[in-house]
Design an enzyme around this catalytic site. Structure first.
Site, PDB file in Angstrom:
ATOM      1  CD  GLU A  35      -2.786   1.134   2.465  1.00  0.00           C
ATOM      2  OE1 GLU A  35      -2.748   0.213   3.300  1.00  0.00           O
ATOM      3  OE2 GLU A  35      -3.467   2.167   2.596  1.00  0.00           O
ATOM      4  NE  ARG A 260       3.650  -8.250  10.828  1.00  0.00           N
ATOM      5  CZ  ARG A 260       3.106  -7.510   9.860  1.00  0.00           C
ATOM      6  NH1 ARG A 260       2.162  -7.990   9.104  1.00  0.00           N
ATOM      7  NH2 ARG A 260       3.495  -6.285   9.656  1.00  0.00           N
ATOM      8  CE  LYS A 270       3.045   0.154   5.434  1.00  0.00           C
ATOM      9  NZ  LYS A 270       2.271   0.000   4.208  1.00  0.00           N
TER      10      LYS A 270
END
Ligand code: ATP
Ligand code: MG
Length: 563
Positions: A35, A260, A270
């Site tokens: 994104e 992850r 983020k």
């Protein structure tokens, strides 16, 4: 045998099986779907290496697709930096650059089809009400009072939403699935919301935007992705991913989840990285302490080191945390082979060699890289006054301190043996500011003709020829292994290491280093690996310490083997 056949991880195992069964006709198409709302970090690197690596191993392709469905946080700056970072890591998407926003028209048609099939409805509940009606893990949800609108009414309302007739929040489009489903994602999830915001690519064309879940799987389908690899938090979304593809009766990609990446002493989200920047704890996305690709690059990491790291940690289905020491070990491994050795003194102490003639200059021959003799040798000028590291001298040496102290002899690397005879102190502070030494002319090259040994070797730089530089010494950004490890009432940011950057303003480097270009890497003998900062100039050189020499991973590994 190909890597696929040895299936080094479970994802490769699945793909190898699919290729055997012919599930996708032997095709392998993966994608990396960021994104564009921030810069990439090392967690993304794991996903990039995996997706592009799969494509390479199985003769497939990997798409770069921007998942740009949320105009409020996205920006072209990020679109560009993400491409730069993926390329820098060494991957190439060829012609396969895509944007979810390119599918807005198609996604709108898909939504219309669901409405026509009685599988979606326009709902007037507010966001809070939707949440309230959803129920929770122990309580089933309640059906929306708008759930039974007619197909016609829904189609009209959705068209009006698309035409921009309604204010934000007035309506949503929701899938009609099951408010009692044990999986909350299936309790009539929202597909579209009204957002009167300018999109960085589609401008003001759309007053409604698809939700991530509705856009993602359909984008995979449109691109004929075979294996849609994502992180574990999407496991609970897979039934929904499959539901859309089924109900729409379109091409079905296979979603596969992996764990992850988490790293000790590091945050990888983020949201938190933005908090670090906005709070002034670091100087932007590419601060060399940041775990972003741009930060690591500026710090001196090589793409090879990052790829090797991703290889070594492999992919698994269970969440875990990787030691930052392993990352640094992988980095040293790579830098060791490629970095020329030079001398630099970070915290200089002046040494006057009293029996060395004034004005005399000798060329000291030094090997550029003992690991790679093809890198050759260079001459380093030796003069009567040199600098050594303050740390390499103690007026009163503690036990096991083999470096310089009054009356003791040490080697100046590749040059001569010197003996310290006396010290000069600052009159007010009492601090040692200069050493008075003598050298033995019969030790040229750093070995004694009579076989006499010394225990310590110091690196040095000639005062006359030294390059003045600023050197930034970095350490882990968080003092604790787990930044979230805080006492009640404090915050992860309380674990920020106050010494994560120590600036050495008056470092002395061997001549020529002011000509090194931003990004060039060196090993400063005995100190670590350093890299020229992007803001460095020949007049005001700036070096970043990439990593110290001491390899805590190798040591931990030895301990593990012993036990
Ligand atoms: P963050 O949680 O750091 O904000 P994100 O998941 O929101 O990251 P995206 O741009 O949506 O960021 O991620 C693009 C791809 O990178 C996704 O497929 C995501 O699963 C993957 N990814 C993100 N963080 C990690 C991580 N720590 N380890 C492995 N893959 C990751
Ligand atoms: Mg995300």
């Amino acid at each position: 045998m190909t890597q696929a056949e040895t299936s080094v991880d479970f994802v490769r195992g699945i793909i190898a099986d699919d290729n055997r069964s012919g599930k996708f006709g032997g095709r392998v198409v993966t994608r990396f779907p960021p994104e564009p709302n921030g810069h990439l970090h090392i967690g993304h690197a794991k996903s990039i290496c995996l997706n592009f690596g799969l494509a390479a191993d199985f003769d497939g392709v990997c798409h770069l697709r921007f998942d740009d469905t949320n105009p409020s946080r996205e920006d072209m700056e990020f679109v560009e930096s993400i491409q730069e970072d993926v390329r820098w890591l060494g991957y190439d998407w060829g012609d396969n650059l895509f944007y979810a926003s390119d599918y807005f028209g198609q996604l709108y048609e898909y939504a219309t089809k669901l409405i026509e099939n009685g599988k979606a409805y326009v709902c007037d509940l507010t966001g809070d009400e939707v949440r309230e009606y959803r129920g929770n893990l122990t309580e089933r949800g309640k059906e929306s009072p708008y759930r039974n609108r007619t197909v016609e009414e829904n189609l009209n309302l959705f068209k009006s939403m698309r035409a921009g007739f309604f204010e934000e929040g007035r309506h949503t489009l929701r899938a009609k699935i099951d408010m009692a489903a044990p999986n909350l994602n299936l309790r009539d999830p929202v597909l579209y919301r009204i957002l009167k915001q300018t999109h960085h690519r589609t401008g003001d064309e759309w007053p409604i935007y698809p939700m991530y879940d509705f856009a993602h799987g359909q984008s995979d389908s449109i691109e004929n992705v075979t294996h849609s690899v994502c992180t574990l938090e999407f496991e609970d979304h897979r039934p929904l991913y499959d539901w859309f593809l089924n109900e729409l009766d379109i091409y079905r990609s296979q979603q596969i989840e992996f764990a992850r990446l988490n790293i000790t002493h590091t945050v990888l989200s983020k949201r938190r990285l933005i908090e670090l920047i906005n709070g002034g704890y670091v100087n932007g996305w590419d601060d060399p302490r940041m775990p972003t690709i741009s930060g690591l690059r500026r710090r001196g990491y090589t793409p090879e080191a990052l790829r090797n790291f991703c290889d070594r940690i492999s992919v698994a289905r269970r969440d875990n945390t990787v030691e930052i020491a392993l990352l640094e070990h992988t980095l040293r491994d790579d830098l060791n082979k490629r970095s020329p050795r030079v001398m630099g003194v970070l915290d200089p102490l002046k040494v006057v060699i009293e029996n060395y003639p004034e004005g005399k200059v000798e060329d000291i021959i030094s090997t550029n890289n003992p690991e790679d003799l093809t890198m050759g040798e260079r001459n380093v000028p030796f003069t009567r006054v040199v600098y050594i590291e303050k740390d390499d001298f103690r007026e009163v040496p503690p036990p096991k301190f083999y470096r310089l102290s009054p009356g003791r002899e040490v080697r100046l690397k590749d040059a001569y043996y010197i003996t310290c005879n006396s010290v000069v102190k600052d009159e007010t502070t009492g601090e040692v500011i200069e050493l008075r030494c003598t050298y033995d002319p019969n030790t040229f090259g750093g070995t004694s003709a009579d076989g006499r040994k010394v225990r310590g070797t110091a690196h040095w730089v000639s005062e006359e020829y030294a390059v003045d530089a600023e050197v930034r010494v970095y350490d882990h950004l968080f003092t604790t292994l787990d930044p979230d490890d805080v006492p009640e009432g404090s915050d992860w940011k309380d674990n920020i290491n106050p010494d994560s950057m120590v600036v050495m303003e008056s470092a002395k480097l061997e001549p020529g280093l002011n000509q090194a270009k931003p990004g060039e890497r060196f090993q400063f003998l005995r100190l670590g690996y350093f890299c020229v900062d992007k803001d460095s100039t020949p007049e005001a050189p700036i070096f970043n310490r990439t990593v110290a020499l001491r390899d805590t991973w190798a040591r931990m590994d030895q301990d593990r083997k012993k036990n």
